[in-house]
Design a protein around this motif. Sequence first.
Motif, PDB file in Angstrom:
ATOM      1  N   THR A  93      20.611  22.923  42.695  1.00 44.55           N
ATOM      2  CA  THR A  93      20.946  23.275  41.314  1.00 44.55           C
ATOM      3  C   THR A  93      19.724  23.791  40.587  1.00 44.55           C
ATOM      4  O   THR A  93      19.780  24.803  39.866  1.00 44.55           O
ATOM      5  N   LEU A  96      18.948  27.392  41.692  1.00 43.22           N
ATOM      6  CA  LEU A  96      19.819  28.399  41.090  1.00 43.22           C
ATOM      7  C   LEU A  96      19.522  28.589  39.605  1.00 43.22           C
ATOM      8  O   LEU A  96      19.576  29.713  39.095  1.00 43.22           O
ATOM      9  N   LEU A  97      19.190  27.506  38.912  1.00 41.44           N
ATOM     10  CA  LEU A  97      18.846  27.631  37.493  1.00 41.44           C
ATOM     11  C   LEU A  97      17.548  28.407  37.310  1.00 41.44           C
ATOM     12  O   LEU A  97      17.427  29.235  36.395  1.00 41.44           O
ATOM     13  N   GLN A 100      18.272  32.055  37.586  1.00 39.09           N
ATOM     14  CA  GLN A 100      18.874  32.607  36.376  1.00 39.09           C
ATOM     15  C   GLN A 100      17.822  32.815  35.289  1.00 39.09           C
ATOM     16  O   GLN A 100      17.864  33.809  34.557  1.00 39.09           O
ATOM     17  N   THR A 198      13.744  22.778  31.998  1.00 32.70           N
ATOM     18  CA  THR A 198      14.769  22.568  33.020  1.00 32.70           C
ATOM     19  C   THR A 198      14.353  21.481  34.001  1.00 32.70           C
ATOM     20  O   THR A 198      15.149  20.622  34.385  1.00 32.70           O
ATOM     21  N   ALA A 236      25.443  26.357  37.285  1.00 28.66           N
ATOM     22  CA  ALA A 236      24.497  27.126  38.095  1.00 28.66           C
ATOM     23  C   ALA A 236      25.216  27.927  39.170  1.00 28.66           C
ATOM     24  O   ALA A 236      24.881  29.093  39.438  1.00 28.66           O
TER      25      ALA A 236
END
Length: 345
Positions: A93, A96-97, A100, A198, A236
Motif C-alpha cells: 500500500t 502504491l501511495l 501516486q 504518508t 491505493a
Amino acid sequence: MGNTKAKRPIMQIPPELSHYIRDALQSGQSKDEIAKTLRTADWTETEIDTALAGWGKPDGAGAIPHPMRSSTARDALFYALLFVVFAMVAGNTLTLLFAQINLWLPDPDEPARYSRLAGLRWSMAALIVFGPVFWWIDRTDRRATATDPARRHGTMRRWLSAIAMLIAVITLLGDALYLIYSWLDGQITLRFLVKSATVALMALIVLAYFREDRDLPLPLLPLPAAWGLIALAVVALGLAFRAVGGPAQGQMEQRDQWRLSDLRNLSEEIHMCPGIDQNDLPETLEPMTCASNPARLTGFASSITYTRVGPTEYALCTEVEFPPAIEGYGLRIDGNTVCIQHRTN
C-alpha cells in the motif's frame, strides 16, 4: 466426564497460575473459592476455567494434574501468518501511495517514465492476493478474541505485536529525523512532506493495530485499525488501476514489446541479408526476406516496413498500440509509429 474434557479450552496455562491452583487445592480450597480469588486478580474467565480444568482432587488424594494439550504451535502459526500478511498489505500500500505522490507531484529534474508505473503491477497483485487474506485473518482473530479475551495475552501475539510496534516506532523516529535533516539542509519540498506524512500515517496505523484492542485512537469514533489499513489499500489499488490500467492495458504493452523485439531482430538481420549491396541499399525491401531464423519472430514482424534513408542508411518502422510505454535507446517515436534507424557501415 469425556464430554467435559472435550470442551475444555485448549491454550497454554501460565506456570504461576497452575502452581497457585495446585497449592490452593492442596490446602483444601474448593474450585469455586479459587475461581473467585483469581477473578479479583484480573485473570480472565477462560484462563481460570482452563487452568482449573487442568487439576483434579479425588477424595482422599492430593491435587492431580490432568493432561492438557497446548495450542502454542497453532497460535504461533496463526499470528506469524497475520504478521506477514499485515506487512505485505502495509508495504505494498505504501509503495502504491508513493507512486501516486510521484505522479501528482513530479520532480522537474526527474524524467517521467511509464515503466516506473507499470512496475507497480507487482504491488497491485500483492494487494489483490493478501488484502482479502488479511481481512479474513483479522476477522477470525477478532471473533476468537471476543469469545476468549485471554487471546490478547498470548505469548506469540504479544511478541509479534512488540516487534511490529518496535519497527513502527523506529520508522516514525527515522521519518522525523530525515524530515528535520532535510529542513536544515534546505531540501524540503511539497512531495517530500507528503511522503513523510504518508509514512507517519502508516506507522501510526501499525502502532494502533498491534495494541491489545487493535482500534484506532479515535475517542468519538472507535474504528478498528484494520479497517483503516484496508481502506488505504483499496484507495491505493483503485488509483493504481487508474494510472496503469488493468489486464487489457497489460496485454497491449506485451504486444508492443513483441513488436519491438521483432523490430530489433530484423534491423540486425538486414546487415547480413544476402543479395543486398550494403553500400547501396535498395529503394524497397521486404524485411522478412532477410530473416535468417523466422521462427524466433512473432506474427507482428510481417507488419514491419522498410524505408531507405540513404545509400547506407535505412529505417524499420512498426505501429504500436500504447506509445507512452515505449522506452529504449535508438528508437524514434512519432505518434503510434516506432522506428529504428541504422547504417550498414
